[in-house]
Design a protein around this motif. Sequence first.
Motif, mmCIF file in Angstrom:
data_model
loop_
_atom_site.group_PDB
_atom_site.id
_atom_site.type_symbol
_atom_site.label_atom_id
_atom_site.label_comp_id
_atom_site.label_asym_id
_atom_site.label_seq_id
_atom_site.Cartn_x
_atom_site.Cartn_y
_atom_site.Cartn_z
ATOM 1 N N GLU A 121 57.083 1.385 92.937
ATOM 2 C CA GLU A 121 55.889 0.540 93.001
ATOM 3 C C GLU A 121 55.503 0.240 94.448
ATOM 4 O OE1 GLU A 121 58.774 -0.797 91.246
ATOM 5 O OE2 GLU A 121 58.125 0.460 89.589
ATOM 6 N N ASN A 122 56.489 0.262 95.355
ATOM 7 C CA ASN A 122 56.245 -0.054 96.766
ATOM 8 C C ASN A 122 55.937 1.177 97.620
ATOM 9 O OD1 ASN A 122 56.788 -2.729 96.166
ATOM 10 N ND2 ASN A 122 58.959 -2.476 96.538
ATOM 11 N N GLY A 123 55.710 2.312 96.994
ATOM 12 C CA GLY A 123 55.422 3.541 97.745
ATOM 13 C C GLY A 123 56.532 4.568 97.578
ATOM 14 N N LEU A 124 56.558 5.531 98.460
ATOM 15 C CA LEU A 124 57.562 6.600 98.390
ATOM 16 C C LEU A 124 58.799 6.213 99.188
ATOM 17 C CD1 LEU A 124 55.298 9.741 98.873
ATOM 18 C CD2 LEU A 124 56.255 8.853 96.740
ATOM 19 N N ILE A 125 59.955 6.534 98.634
ATOM 20 C CA ILE A 125 61.233 6.271 99.289
ATOM 21 C C ILE A 125 61.943 7.612 99.438
ATOM 22 C CG2 ILE A 125 63.463 5.123 99.092
ATOM 23 C CD1 ILE A 125 62.041 3.039 97.277
ATOM 24 N N MET A 126 62.286 7.970 100.667
ATOM 25 C CA MET A 126 62.987 9.233 100.906
ATOM 26 C C MET A 126 64.486 9.028 100.670
ATOM 27 S SD MET A 126 60.449 11.111 101.575
ATOM 28 C CE MET A 126 61.319 12.611 101.958
#
Length: 130
Positions: A121-126
Motif C-alpha cells: 500500500e505504501n509503494g514498491l519495496i525492493m
Amino acid sequence: MKNLVIFELENQQYALPCDCIMKIVNAVAITQLPHVPKKILGIINVHGEIAIVIDIRRVLELPQKELELSDKIIIAKTDNRLIAFVVDTVKELAEFEDEKVVKIQYIISNSDIYDGTLKSENGLIMIYNV
C-alpha cells in the motif's frame, strides 16, 4: 506467505527475509579493515562471532553518509558467515502473500542484488538478496 523486515535507506523502502535475520541492533563502532573491497565497511563482534559489515549504500549506489547513533544494524546469517548492514531505520516486520512479490527476473535480467519487489500500500519495496 513471506515474512520480511522492512527497512529504509534514503527514504526508499527495502526488505530482507526474516528467516536469514539473526538480530537487529543499534549502531555500534565498526572496526575498519585495511585492503578490503570498498563495499566492506569493516567488522563487528556479535556475541563472540565476527560479522562482516557490508556497505549496502555502496552496493545499491546510494549517497554515502557517516554512521549515526540513530542508525540500525541488521545482522543476517548466510551459509558461510554473519553479515551486517547499516540502515537508516527499521520500519516493521510484515507478512505478505507470495503473489504480492514480483520476481526481479521479470523486470531486470541478470540482477543478483534483488530477489524481487513487493507491491504494498505504501509503494514498491525492493527485496534485497543476502
